[in-house]
Write an enzyme that holds these catalytic residues in place. Structure first.
Site, PDB file in Angstrom:
ATOM      1  N   ASP A  37       0.908  -1.025  -0.008  1.00 38.47           N
ATOM      2  CA  ASP A  37       0.087   0.009   0.049  1.00 38.47           C
ATOM      3  C   ASP A  37       0.881   1.343   0.122  1.00 38.47           C
ATOM      4  OD1 ASP A  37      -3.204   0.132   0.805  1.00 38.47           O
ATOM      5  OD2 ASP A  37      -2.314   2.021   0.894  1.00 38.47           O
ATOM      6  N   ASP A  63       3.867   2.560  -4.403  1.00 33.53           N
ATOM      7  CA  ASP A  63       2.915   3.281  -5.236  1.00 33.53           C
ATOM      8  C   ASP A  63       2.810   2.290  -6.341  1.00 33.53           C
ATOM      9  OD1 ASP A  63       1.523   4.679  -6.967  1.00 33.53           O
ATOM     10  OD2 ASP A  63       2.864   6.554  -7.080  1.00 33.53           O
ATOM     11  N   TYR A 156     -14.835   6.922 -13.236  1.00 32.92           N
ATOM     12  CA  TYR A 156     -14.682   5.678 -12.212  1.00 32.92           C
ATOM     13  C   TYR A 156     -15.038   4.505 -13.366  1.00 32.92           C
ATOM     14  CZ  TYR A 156     -14.874   2.422  -8.406  1.00 32.92           C
ATOM     15  OH  TYR A 156     -14.795   1.395  -7.454  1.00 32.92           O
TER      16      TYR A 156
END
Ligand SMILES: NC(=O)c1ccc[n+]([C@@H]2O[C@H](COP(=O)([O-])OP(=O)(O)OC[C@H]3O[C@@H](n4cnc5c(N)ncnc54)[C@H](O)[C@@H]3O)[C@@H](O)[C@H]2O)c1
Length: 285
Positions: A37, A63, A156
């Site tokens: 993460d 990342d 999205y």
């Protein structure tokens, strides 16, 4: 994949929400767990909780929008555990707003976060899994937003429709090779996670520019508020780990955890065949 004990799970986006639940379930099944993460603070908390459960755990701050970071995750996983059996390409973000208003950087941000990260995970780990030749499984977290569309968050939807197509097509290729790697695409509805706060964890190169008027606009504010509402009124996250692992055991390709959308998905397909435009009211809660 039916046996999990002592096998190795790699989970991106493991510091919060769905990824954290997948990590707990991996630990409950006595797997070795690699947590990945960008949110180092919460990553360390999850690492500590898994260690306290007696799990062998490796946490990697990375990342996943950068391929070299995903390669590093692969290298550190192999150095520590020598294999990888289960990969969850789960990290993701949400942005909303009309195409004609959103700064181009927002498109780069969501494409990198929700599409490139999934490509990079598969690119780095599929050759390792092929080389192993053992039973392996990859789960890409898309969304029911990759199967249905609503007004408000075209970026999205773009990213999640892409995820579904990418996973389906990659699965076709693996099946054609009679591969040892099985795949699933996870398409949940709303779940109580920290997704609406994803702006707090943006990679530096996608940081919000306070001088960019869009971030003071009604579209941006309303988009954030809507995201907060739907996430906070989603289902609790604690059922997610078991549901996804059960689907892996049953070798289900599409993992759908919100049955209220099933008939809506069916209606969408029927409408497509009849040339009828999508009905936004179909995306009932
Ligand atoms: N919560 C929902 O209602 C819902 C519904 C459908 C799909 N999803 C999808 O589920 C996945 C997980 O989201 P969540 O709801 O658990 O949200 P979340 O914000 O709680 O967790 C996402 C995690 O991904 C991490 N992440 C984001 N960008 C990253 C990067 N560049 N590198 C490394 N880590 C990064 C975040 O730090 C966070 O820990 C996402 O792909 C999301 O689109 C969520």
């Amino acid at each position: 994949m039916k046996e999990f004990k002592n096998k190795v799970a790699v989970i991106t986006g493991a510091a919060n929400g769905i990824g954290k639940e997948l990590a707990y379930e991996s630990a409950r099944r006595e797997m070795k767990v690699v947590l990945v993460d960008i949110d180092e603070t919460n990553l360390k908390k999850v690492e500590q909780e898994l260690s306290d459960m007696g799990t062998q755990v490796l946490s990697i701050t990375a990342d996943v929008t950068l391929y070299e970071n995903v390669e590093r995750v692969k290298d550190e996983t192999l150095n520590k555990f020598g294999q990888v059996d289960l990969l969850f390409n789960n990290a993701g973000v949400v942005v909303s707003g009309p195409v004609w208003e959103m700064p181009t950087k927002e498109w780069d941000y969501i494409t990198a976060s929700n599409i490139h990260s999934v490509i990079y995970g598969m690119k780095a780990f599929i050759p390792v899994m092929m080389e192993q030749g053992t039973d392996c499984h990859i789960v890409n977290t898309a969304s029911v937003a990759g199967l249905l569309s609503t007004p408000g968050m075209p970026a999205y939807h773009m990213s999640k429709f892409a995820n579904v197509g990418l996973t389906e097509a990659t699965n076709h290729q693996l099946r054609a090779m009679n591969s040892n790697i099985k795949m699933s695409v996870y398409c949940p509805g709303f779940i109580q996670t920290d997704l609406h706060n994803c702006d707090d964890r943006r990679p530096q190169r996608f940081a919000i520019d306070p001088d960019e008027p869009y971030y003071q606009s009604t579209s941006y504010m309303l988009g954030r508020e809507k995201a907060r509402y739907v996430i906070e009124t989603g289902i609790p996250s604690d059922s997610v780990g078991l549901a996804v692992f059960t689907a892996i055991e049953e070798e289900r390709f599409y993992i759908l955890t919100h049955p209220q959308y099933n008939s809506v998905i069916g209606k969408r397909i029927k409408d497509m065949l009849e040339g009828i435009e999508p009905d936004p009211s179909m995306f009932i809660r």
